[in-house]
Write an enzyme that holds these catalytic residues in place. Structure first.
Site, mmCIF file in Angstrom:
data_model
loop_
_atom_site.group_PDB
_atom_site.id
_atom_site.type_symbol
_atom_site.label_atom_id
_atom_site.label_comp_id
_atom_site.label_asym_id
_atom_site.label_seq_id
_atom_site.Cartn_x
_atom_site.Cartn_y
_atom_site.Cartn_z
ATOM 1 N N TYR A 1 -1.477 0.030 10.254
ATOM 2 C CA TYR A 1 -1.582 -0.463 8.878
ATOM 3 C C TYR A 1 -0.331 -0.091 8.085
ATOM 4 O O TYR A 1 0.240 -0.938 7.371
ATOM 5 C CB TYR A 1 -2.823 0.121 8.207
ATOM 6 C CG TYR A 1 -3.063 -0.388 6.803
ATOM 7 C CD1 TYR A 1 -3.527 -1.679 6.599
ATOM 8 C CD2 TYR A 1 -2.828 0.418 5.694
ATOM 9 C CE1 TYR A 1 -3.756 -2.163 5.312
ATOM 10 C CE2 TYR A 1 -3.051 -0.054 4.408
ATOM 11 C CZ TYR A 1 -3.516 -1.340 4.220
ATOM 12 O OH TYR A 1 -3.729 -1.804 2.942
ATOM 13 N N SER B 1 0.848 -1.192 0.000
ATOM 14 C CA SER B 1 0.000 0.000 0.000
ATOM 15 C C SER B 1 0.878 1.235 0.000
ATOM 16 O O SER B 1 2.003 1.212 0.513
ATOM 17 C CB SER B 1 -0.891 0.011 1.247
ATOM 18 O OG SER B 1 -1.500 1.270 1.438
#
Length: 253
Positions: A164, A151
Site C-alpha cells: 500500500y 496517504s
C-alpha cells in the site's frame, strides 16, 4: 482558498464514490452545483448516493449525478469512460482519483503475488490509465482540477504496509510529474493525504481502533472539495486534509 467553492456548471469525475471519503466528496460537490460522474464497483452504494443527490437537487436545484459502475482494473473501460465524457460534455473540469484498495497488512516476503499485483493495478495503473484518459478533457476546461488521493503511508513506510505504501508513493510521483508537465496550463494537480478517517478501509487496517476517535469521512471530504475551486492556484503539492494545509515537495534538482 475558498472554503465553499461554487461548482455550478462544472463536471466532476469521482472514483470510489460508493462509500467513504469518495461518497461524501461526490455528495458535497453535487451540493456545490457540480454535475458528478460517480464511479465505483458497488452499484448499491452508487444508487444510495444518487438518491441523496436527487433529494438535495429537489431542495436546492443544484447538482446532479451520472452513475458509472466500473472496476478500475478494467483498463479498456477507463478508456471508454473518457470517450463517453467527451461525447456528452466535451470536457471535464474536475478529477478526483479516490478509489483504492489496501491489500494485506503483513511482511513483504509473505505477501502473495496476486495481492501485490491487485494493489498496484488499482492504486497505480488504474490511476495512470485514468490520467491518460481524461488529461485532454481537463485541458479543455478553463480551470481543470485534478485531486489524487494519497496517504501518509507513502512517507511513513511503516512495517507491514509495503504494498500500500509503495502504491501511494508511486501515485504521488505520477501526480507530481503530471503537475510539472501542466504547470503552464490552467490545469492544477495536487495530491491529498486524508489522514486517519472513519472508513471501512481504516477499520480493515486497524481492527482494534475505536472509530469514534476518528473524523467522519464527510468532514474530511468537506476539507478536500475546495481543491476543485476554479480560483485555486497551487499545483504539484500535497494537501493535508486534516490540517487543511499544503505541503511542498521542493527538492534540489
Amino acid at each position: 482558498m475558498n472554503a465553499h467553492p461554487d461548482l455550478t456548471g462544472r463536471t466532476a469525475l469521482v472514483t470510489g464514490a460508493s462509500r467513504g471519503i469518495g461518497y461524501f466528496i461526490a455528495k458535497h460537490m453535487a451540493a456545490a452545483g457540480a454535475q458528478v460522474i460517480a464511479v465505483a464497483r458497488t452499484v448499491g452504494g452508487l444508487e444510495e448516493l444518487d438518491d441523496e443527490i436527487k433529494a438535495e437537487h429537489a431542495r436546492s436545484g443544484k447538482g446532479e449525478a451520472t452513475l458509472v459502475p466500473l472496476d478500475l482494473t478494467d483498463m479498456p473501460g477507463i478508456d471508454r469512460l473518457g470517450s463517453a465524457i467527451h461525447e456528452r460534455w466535451g470536457k471535464l473540469d474536475i478529477l478526483v482519483a479516490n478509489a483504492g484498495v489496501l491489500g494485506v497488512i503483513g511482511p513483504l516476503a509473505h505477501i502473495e503475488a496476486k495481492v501485490f499485483e491487485k494493489v498496484m493495478a488499482v492504486n497505480v495503473t488504474g490511476v495512470w490509465r485514468l490520467i491518460r484518459s481524461v488529461d485532454p478533457l481537463l485541458r479543455n476546461s478553463d480551470a481543470g482540477r485534478a485531486i489524487i488521493m494519497s496517504s501518509g503511508a507513502a512517507h511513513n513506510a511503516r512495517a507491514y504496509w509495503g504494498p500500500y505504501a509503495a502504491s501511494k508513493a508511486a501515485v504521488e510521483a505520477l501526480a507530481r510529474s503530471w503537475a510539472d508537465e501542466t504547470k503552464n496550463t490552467p490545469l492544477r494537480v495536487n495530491s491529498v493525504n486524508p489522514g486517519a478517517t472513519r472508513t471501512a478501509m481504516r477499520a480493515q487496517a486497524m481492527p482494534g481502533e475505536n472509530p469514534a476517535t476518528l473524523p467522519h469521512p464527510s468532514e474530511i471530504a468537506a476539507n478536500i472539495v475546495p481543491l476543485a475551486s476554479p480560483s485555486l492556484t497551487e499545483t504539484g503539492l500535497i494537501f493535508d486534509a486534516r490540517e487543511r494545509t499544503f505541503l511542498s515537495y521542493q527538492m534540489p534538482r
